[in-house]
Design an enzyme around this catalytic site. Structure first.
Site, PDB file in Angstrom:
ATOM      1  N   ARG A   5       9.167 -28.695 -59.593  1.00 58.72           N
ATOM      2  CA  ARG A   5      10.042 -27.871 -58.720  1.00 58.72           C
ATOM      3  C   ARG A   5      10.651 -28.727 -57.609  1.00 58.72           C
ATOM      4  O   ARG A   5      11.776 -28.494 -57.181  1.00 58.72           O
ATOM      5  CB  ARG A   5       9.303 -26.650 -58.165  1.00 58.72           C
ATOM      6  CG  ARG A   5       8.158 -26.963 -57.259  1.00 58.72           C
ATOM      7  CD  ARG A   5       7.552 -25.709 -56.638  1.00 58.72           C
ATOM      8  NE  ARG A   5       6.247 -26.014 -56.067  1.00 58.72           N
ATOM      9  CZ  ARG A   5       5.745 -25.424 -54.994  1.00 58.72           C
ATOM     10  NH1 ARG A   5       6.429 -24.496 -54.378  1.00 58.72           N
ATOM     11  NH2 ARG A   5       4.557 -25.759 -54.544  1.00 58.72           N
ATOM     12  N   GLU A  52      14.673  -9.061 -59.114  1.00 54.23           N
ATOM     13  CA  GLU A  52      15.023 -10.082 -60.112  1.00 54.23           C
ATOM     14  C   GLU A  52      16.110  -9.613 -61.081  1.00 54.23           C
ATOM     15  O   GLU A  52      16.921 -10.409 -61.554  1.00 54.23           O
ATOM     16  CB  GLU A  52      13.778 -10.504 -60.894  1.00 54.23           C
ATOM     17  CG  GLU A  52      12.724 -11.211 -60.044  1.00 54.23           C
ATOM     18  CD  GLU A  52      11.914 -10.260 -59.171  1.00 54.23           C
ATOM     19  OE1 GLU A  52      11.931  -9.032 -59.415  1.00 54.23           O
ATOM     20  OE2 GLU A  52      11.255 -10.741 -58.224  1.00 54.23           O
ATOM     21  N   ASP A 111      -3.446 -17.743 -57.879  1.00 55.34           N
ATOM     22  CA  ASP A 111      -2.754 -16.447 -57.875  1.00 55.34           C
ATOM     23  C   ASP A 111      -3.173 -15.560 -59.056  1.00 55.34           C
ATOM     24  O   ASP A 111      -2.975 -14.352 -59.033  1.00 55.34           O
ATOM     25  CB  ASP A 111      -1.231 -16.644 -57.892  1.00 55.34           C
ATOM     26  CG  ASP A 111      -0.688 -16.913 -56.486  1.00 55.34           C
ATOM     27  OD1 ASP A 111      -1.422 -16.656 -55.516  1.00 55.34           O
ATOM     28  OD2 ASP A 111       0.450 -17.383 -56.375  1.00 55.34           O
TER      29      ASP A 111
END
Lengths: 302, 270
Positions: A5, A52, A111
């Site tokens: 990223r 989204e 997560d």
């Protein structure tokens, strides 16, 4: 260590010199590393909030006015919950939207299962005309970002949160797999940052006299069938490794595209969801750490 | 471009052509196309195409749209007879790339709303998004409405075809979306309502919204009668999505004065 990223963020900033490039995000500008672009080119940056589906629709509408649009979120949410919008508004419309799914795979870690996209490659690979990219390291992500934007066509770019060692020396060519390590006993295909682990495993195996050929698939679609077929024909066996469901990812692509029959083992996550844990704990749990990869190879050669 | 004497005739022709093309196709959505006829007439009759862009979000209204584009010269009679057939440019639901006026592929509801917002952000022209009351059951529609106000899309106009009808029954019974006018206002849009089957009124209100100096996005809620113009189809959910038999078509064409329209506009009907 830098992540894919991070590489995307840098590539995007460079590509942003082109005034036709716009970026849309769904409340994840910083996490997806789109923020450097946002700071430098605020007029070409849109944050739609946590939405989204709307993000993809707006990206497609903008793209239809002649712009190249990069739409960033987590892979779990886009394509996770924006698949229909990608299918209809981007793919069927044939519009130049680069869908960026960050934090893909198990290595998002703590997560947990909801945020660990293990299905995105399968979803995106199934769409006609969609280019699917999954870079292995920082510099490959940077280069593929620029190439994807230049291509100006529907594209999915899979990114990871976690930093891994840089291991690709050559600049990537869109649509081509790259042999990173030459070998003769077995062919190991891999996509994404897992490449670092596969190379480490190959090094260990070499000490035991096992010679692995390692192929990096940073383009999953269009699929380079020649490189894997040629290598598999030479070595006689192929194993694929991916942070993805074994249904529909890199391994499936190999199985679909081999031009001659060659034994293939697909290693990834099979019919299970991920769970909370550190990235390294999870890779170990799912047999995708260096030891797990070594085991798979030894088993395949027995 | 065909010479049509009045906006009312334009709407009548849209109605007749929609039914004829759906009948030739053997499937389609006649109800919505019937009651949308005046709204399409208000958009396309005597208006310069250069200044507006149309994004059809409710893709199942394709027959009325194709009929309008036929009357304005973009679609041929031969193409009109090929609706939903293999190889036809007139796909069951509109697809980008088939006709110059079709900017977005639509059918899966809600997508045109977001597409319209994106389009409005990328162009200086007025973007008209045609949507329906039932389409406001889709969450994406509200995401788009929220964002259009946030981004100040003053060149964006939604036309809501409000017929209180969806496949499974009346919108108010299945999943009530009211009050749309109040909801749009609460989402910071400029709101107008109109009797949607009165084309001159629709055209007037639409023009007012397009030229308004407001910085907000605009919506025109067009109250229409489902299946308008054909007595046995009016206000009947059965006709949302099924074609007509030969006998039903003849009956409907009779009610729509098709014979007279055929004489007034030779070679136009299918």
């Amino acid at each position: 260590m830098k992540s894919t990223r991070d590489g995307f963020g840098e590539g995007l900033l460079e590509a942003g010199k082109n005034k036709n490039v716009w970026v849309v995000t769904a409340n994840l500008g910083e996490s997806t590393r789109a923020n450097a672009f946002a700071k430098k080119y605020p007029k070409r940056f849109i944050d739609v909030g946590v939405a989204e589906q709307n993000m993809i629709g707006i990206a497609a509408g903008l793209a239809s006015t002649g712009k190249t649009v990069v739409a960033t979120s987590f892979a779990a949410f886009s394509p996770g919950r924006s698949f229909d919008q990608i299918r209809v508004s981007v793919a069927l419309n044939k519009l130049p939207v680069i869908i960026v799914g960050s934090h893909a795979g198990l290595t998002v870690g703590e997560d947990g299962a909801t945020h660990q996209a293990l299905e995105d490659l399968a979803l995106m690979r199934s769409l006609p005309g969609m280019t699917v990219l999954s870079p292995a390291d920082f510099q490959e992500a940077r280069e593929l970002t620029k190439l994807a934007i230049k291509k100006n066509a529907p594209c999915y770019l899979r990114l990871s949160r976690q930093g891994f060692a840089d291991c690709v020396k050559e600049k990537p060519v869109l649509g081509k797999a790259a042999i990173i390590r030459k070998g003769k006993h077995i062919t190991l295909c891999v996509t994404g940052p897992l490449l670092a682990h596969v190379l480490e495993a190959a090094e260990l195996l070499a000490k035991q006299g096992i010679s692995c050929e390692v192929i990096n698939y940073s383009t999953i679609k269009p699929f380079d069938s020649t490189t894997v077929t040629k290598s598999g024909k030479k070595t006689g066996k192929i194993i694929s490794f991916e942070e993805h469901q074994t249904a529909g990812g890199l391994g499936s692509a190999i199985a679909e595209h081999l031009t001659i029959p060659i034994p293939l083992k697909i290693v990834g996550v099979t019919n299970r969801f991920g769970t909370s844990g550190t990235a390294s704990e999870l890779l170990k749990k799912f047999g995708l750490d260096v030891a797990g990869i070594v085991q798979e190879v030894i088993h395949a050669l027995q | 471009m065909k010479h049509i004497q009045s906006i009312q005739d334009f709407a009548k022709l849209v109605r007749i052509l929609s039914l004829q093309s759906i009948h030739l196709a053997g499937s389609g959505h006649p109800g919505g196309s019937l009651d949308a006829a005046e709204v399409f007439a208000a958009i396309y009759y005597a208006r310069s195409k250069e200044k507006i862009e149309v994004v059809l979000s409710a893709g199942h209204l394709a027959p009325a749209w194709y009929a309008s584009l036929y009357l304005t010269g973009e679609v041929t009679r031969h193409q009109m007879r090929s609706l939903r057939k293999l190889g036809s440019k007139l796909q069951g639901h509109p697809e980008r790339g088939t006709l110059p006026s079709i900017l977005n592929t639509s059918g899966p509801l809600g997508q045109g709303a977001s597409f319209g917002v994106g389009r409005a952000l990328g162009t200086k022209k007025t973007v008209l998004v045609i949507t329906s009351d039932g389409e406001h059951q889709e969450g994406q529609t509200w995401e788009a409405i929220m964002s259009a106000a946030q981004f100040g899309c003053s060149n964006l106009v939604f036309l809501v075809l409000h017929n209180n009808m969806q496949i499974d029954g009346h919108v108010t019974n299945i999943m009530n979306v009211e009050s749309l006018a109040e909801k749009y206002a609460a989402f910071h849009w400029e709101v107008q309502s109109v009797e949607g089957n009165k084309p001159l009124l629709v055209q007037k209100k639409l023009q007012k919204l397009i030229t308004s100096q407001s910085k907000k996005p605009r919506v025109l809620i067009c109250h229409t009668l489902a299946g308008k113009g054909v007595s046995f189809m009016e206000n009947n959910p059965l006709w949302h999505g099924k074609s007509l038999s030969d006998k039903e078509l003849q009956c409907a064409l009779g009610e729509l004065s098709a014979q007279k329209m055929k004489e007034n506009y030779p070679g136009v009907l299918l």
